[in-house]
Design a protein around this motif. Structure first.
Motif, PDB file in Angstrom:
ATOM      1  N   ALA A 245      -7.038   9.803  -3.869  1.00 46.82           N
ATOM      2  CA  ALA A 245      -7.481   8.657  -3.072  1.00 46.82           C
ATOM      3  C   ALA A 245      -7.019   7.395  -3.770  1.00 46.82           C
ATOM      4  O   ALA A 245      -6.588   7.421  -4.932  1.00 46.82           O
ATOM      5  CB  ALA A 245      -9.003   8.663  -2.923  1.00 46.82           C
ATOM      6  N   LEU A 246      -7.126   6.275  -3.057  1.00 46.91           N
ATOM      7  CA  LEU A 246      -6.737   5.010  -3.678  1.00 46.91           C
ATOM      8  C   LEU A 246      -7.508   3.857  -3.042  1.00 46.91           C
ATOM      9  O   LEU A 246      -7.932   3.920  -1.883  1.00 46.91           O
ATOM     10  CB  LEU A 246      -5.231   4.793  -3.580  1.00 46.91           C
ATOM     11  N   ASN A 247      -7.696   2.818  -3.857  1.00 52.65           N
ATOM     12  CA  ASN A 247      -8.152   1.515  -3.377  1.00 52.65           C
ATOM     13  C   ASN A 247      -6.960   0.573  -3.424  1.00 52.65           C
ATOM     14  O   ASN A 247      -6.278   0.482  -4.454  1.00 52.65           O
ATOM     15  CB  ASN A 247      -9.262   0.948  -4.266  1.00 52.65           C
ATOM     16  N   SER A 248      -6.720  -0.118  -2.311  1.00 47.51           N
ATOM     17  CA  SER A 248      -5.571  -1.026  -2.256  1.00 47.51           C
ATOM     18  C   SER A 248      -6.043  -2.417  -1.828  1.00 47.51           C
ATOM     19  O   SER A 248      -6.731  -2.552  -0.801  1.00 47.51           O
ATOM     20  CB  SER A 248      -4.530  -0.503  -1.255  1.00 47.51           C
ATOM     21  N   GLY A 249      -5.701  -3.435  -2.633  1.00 45.09           N
ATOM     22  CA  GLY A 249      -6.093  -4.803  -2.299  1.00 45.09           C
ATOM     23  C   GLY A 249      -6.318  -5.600  -3.555  1.00 45.09           C
ATOM     24  O   GLY A 249      -5.939  -5.196  -4.662  1.00 45.09           O
TER      25      GLY A 249
ATOM     26  N   VAL B 150       0.832  -1.194   0.000  1.00 46.63           N
ATOM     27  CA  VAL B 150       0.000   0.000   0.000  1.00 46.63           C
ATOM     28  C   VAL B 150       0.873   1.253   0.000  1.00 46.63           C
ATOM     29  O   VAL B 150       0.510   2.284  -0.581  1.00 46.63           O
ATOM     30  CB  VAL B 150      -0.980  -0.003   1.194  1.00 46.63           C
ATOM     31  N   THR B 151       2.057   1.177   0.601  1.00 44.19           N
ATOM     32  CA  THR B 151       2.959   2.323   0.606  1.00 44.19           C
ATOM     33  C   THR B 151       3.431   2.645  -0.806  1.00 44.19           C
ATOM     34  O   THR B 151       3.505   3.811  -1.208  1.00 44.19           O
ATOM     35  CB  THR B 151       4.168   2.048   1.508  1.00 44.19           C
ATOM     36  N   GLN B 152       3.736   1.595  -1.578  1.00 44.94           N
ATOM     37  CA  GLN B 152       4.141   1.841  -2.959  1.00 44.94           C
ATOM     38  C   GLN B 152       2.972   2.365  -3.790  1.00 44.94           C
ATOM     39  O   GLN B 152       3.136   3.227  -4.657  1.00 44.94           O
ATOM     40  CB  GLN B 152       4.687   0.560  -3.577  1.00 44.94           C
ATOM     41  N   CYS B 153       1.763   1.892  -3.497  1.00 45.22           N
ATOM     42  CA  CYS B 153       0.572   2.408  -4.175  1.00 45.22           C
ATOM     43  C   CYS B 153       0.412   3.901  -3.873  1.00 45.22           C
ATOM     44  O   CYS B 153       0.112   4.701  -4.763  1.00 45.22           O
ATOM     45  CB  CYS B 153      -0.660   1.630  -3.721  1.00 45.22           C
ATOM     46  N   LEU B 154       0.678   4.286  -2.627  1.00 46.04           N
ATOM     47  CA  LEU B 154       0.610   5.696  -2.247  1.00 46.04           C
ATOM     48  C   LEU B 154       1.677   6.497  -2.978  1.00 46.04           C
ATOM     49  O   LEU B 154       1.425   7.624  -3.437  1.00 46.04           O
ATOM     50  CB  LEU B 154       0.771   5.834  -0.737  1.00 46.04           C
TER      51      LEU B 154
END
Length: 503
Positions: free
Chosen positions: A67-71, A52-56
């Motif tokens: 914003a983001l969805n992570s999963g 999730v940190t890399q997604c951020l």
């Protein structure tokens, strides 16, 4: 879409209570209480990220990512970069494999969200913390966005989220009746020729700027008073287009003439609104045009606080626009703006609303009063009819006319039908002179009669009457009463608007 490989950047990771921070290009993400939810909106990009940190970090590199969805979203996709937040009125839906995060570039915004008291309401989780269910309920309460200040604080748009609290916007078009409720600065007030009408003064107010237009041949009385009934200390400013008289009644009701027959010198007229200032600070009475506000002055010895402003116009209706400082009494109460508003109508007064001209009117209302829960009908002719409910010392129902006719008609002895201990519901129906009254939704009317004089083209309906205050609920049956009596969400209004000019 094939997954893209992100370019590595230095990352500093903190994970606490659903919060993530990535740097060098610092971004902050909050997923507090939204684990197992995803936001349904078209993503800016979909990526594969190792965490999730890399997604951020990817969001921080993409313009417009908030914003983001992570999963586990789909095969090869575990990071959705979003250009909208749940704050934009979009739904968060349950998905055990996905977590939703708001993304910020300012730690203060992150802190505000994760500490907001709105999260005590589970509906804020599902709707997003900007949902209406999460709104602040009073001025000065916590907010994170303007939307928090637009549901319970009225009118919409006047309060904004400034420094994390709901505050009044900089505007000279409104004034604050009480925290959380604003009224337009200038309010129109019809000065009735058949009854006194009352407003409550904001505490500490001892002068008002007004604009007055007299009815033809009218004599106007502006009165500041100790209490909302015809007794006790009150200061009178009485004028026509020609003269002003100043006098007062002391606490015992004794008249004291102070200044009589002062030439108004064109202070007011019947064609246009004239701007005046009225003042009674410390008993020093003064009235005059804004260019000469002390045209007429006098001193009255007053010991009681003057908490009400009362107006009356003999011989013809007159009109006044008042600048701030005065409103209907119930607006100063916390419960005053509820949909099911409770209105305390002073003795010898009415709460009015203007309607389109008609010969058929139905008024349903709840009344708590020792006597006289009157419905008043006023039309285009110089004739007013009061439908007296609980009149004659709460012993009957009947009709009383004022104006061109002054008769009493249709009296029916009923015994007590009102009480000051509980609300009684009445439905009064008038149809071209035929009148019926139902009590507490009973199928059979408690009163029927045919009026000896019709009221043609009814344009004003009032509820109130003599002989003690009434507690009225009427907006629950017709929401128009909320806006017609200064219970407004934007269109200031009182006792009916000014009629259109004659054609």
């Amino acid at each position: 879409m094939s997954p893209a490989v992100p370019r590595p950047i230095p990352v500093l990771l903190f994970i606490t209570l659903g919060t993530v921070m990535a740097s060098m290009e610092t971004r902050y993400a909050s997923g507090a209480r939204r684990s197992g939810f995803k936001l349904l909106t078209e993503p800016l990009e979909e990526r594969q990220a190792v965490s999730v940190t890399q997604c951020l970090a990817l969001c921080g590199e993409l313009a417009g990512c908030v914003a983001l969805n992570s999963g586990t979203i789909s095969d090869g996709i575990n990071c959705q970069l979003l250009g909208q937040r749940a704050c934009d009125g979009l739904p968060l839906v349950a998905d055990a494999a996905v977590d939703y995060y708001d993304v910020y570039d300012d730690r203060r915004n992150l802190t505000a969200e994760t500490q907001t008291p709105f999260w005590d309401d589970p509906s804020c989780v599902e709707g997003g913390y900007c949902a209406a269910e999460c709104a602040a309920e009073a001025a000065g309460e916590f907010c994170a966005v303007d939307a928090h200040c637009s549901v319970h604080l009225k009118p919409t748009g006047v309060y904004r989220c400034l420094n994390s609290t709901c505050q009044q916007s900089e505007s000279d078009e409104f004034w604050e009746v009480r925290p959380g409720l604003m009224l337009p600065r200038w309010q129109l007030w019809r000065m009735d020729r058949f009854t006194w009408t009352w407003k409550k003064l904001k505490p500490g107010t001892c002068s008002l700027d007004v604009s007055v237009k007299l009815g033809t041949g009218a004599e106007v009385q502006l009165v500041t008073t100790w209490k909302d009934e015809h007794a006790g200390t009150r200061l009178y400013f009485r004028f026509t287009s020609e003269v002003i008289n100043l006098y007062y009644k002391d606490i015992d009701g004794t008249d004291h003439d102070l200044l009589m027959g002062v030439d108004t010198n064109g202070m007011v007229n019947s064609d246009t609104y004239s701007q005046l200032k009225v003042s009674w600070c410390g008993g020093n009475m003064a009235i005059g045009p804004t260019s000469n506000p002390t045209l007429a002055t006098a001193f009255a010895s007053v010991s009681q606080p003057l908490d009400f402003f009362t107006v009356h116009s003999e011989h013809a209706d007159s009109w006044m626009r008042v600048d701030s400082g005065v409103a209907d009494p119930w607006l100063f109460q916390e419960a005053g703006t509820a949909t099911d508003a409770v209105m305390t109508v002073p003795s010898y007064s009415y709460v009015f609303r203007r309607i389109a001209a008609t010969n058929e009117v139905t008024v349903k209302y709840d009344c708590k009063a020792a006597r006289d829960c009157i419905v008043r009908l006023q039309g285009s002719a110089h004739l007013v009819m009061d439908i007296i409910v609980g009149g004659w010392f709460n012993e009957g129902i009947g009709l009383i006319y004022y104006g061109d006719s002054g008769i009493t008609s249709g009296y029916l002895r009923t015994g007590p039908i009102t009480t000051d201990s509980e609300f009684i519901t009445f439905t009064v129906h008038y149809s071209s002179g035929d009148i019926t009254i139902h009590q507490n939704d009973g199928a059979i009317p408690i009163y029927t009669t045919t009026a000896p004089h019709q009221i043609p083209d009814i344009t004003l309906v009032g509820i109130g009457g003599c002989c003690g205050p009434k507690t009225i609920r009427v907006a629950r049956y017709d929401p128009a009463w909320r806006t017609d009596t200064w219970m407004t969400e934007g269109s200031g209004y009182s006792n009916g608007d000014e009629p259109p000019p004659a054609q």
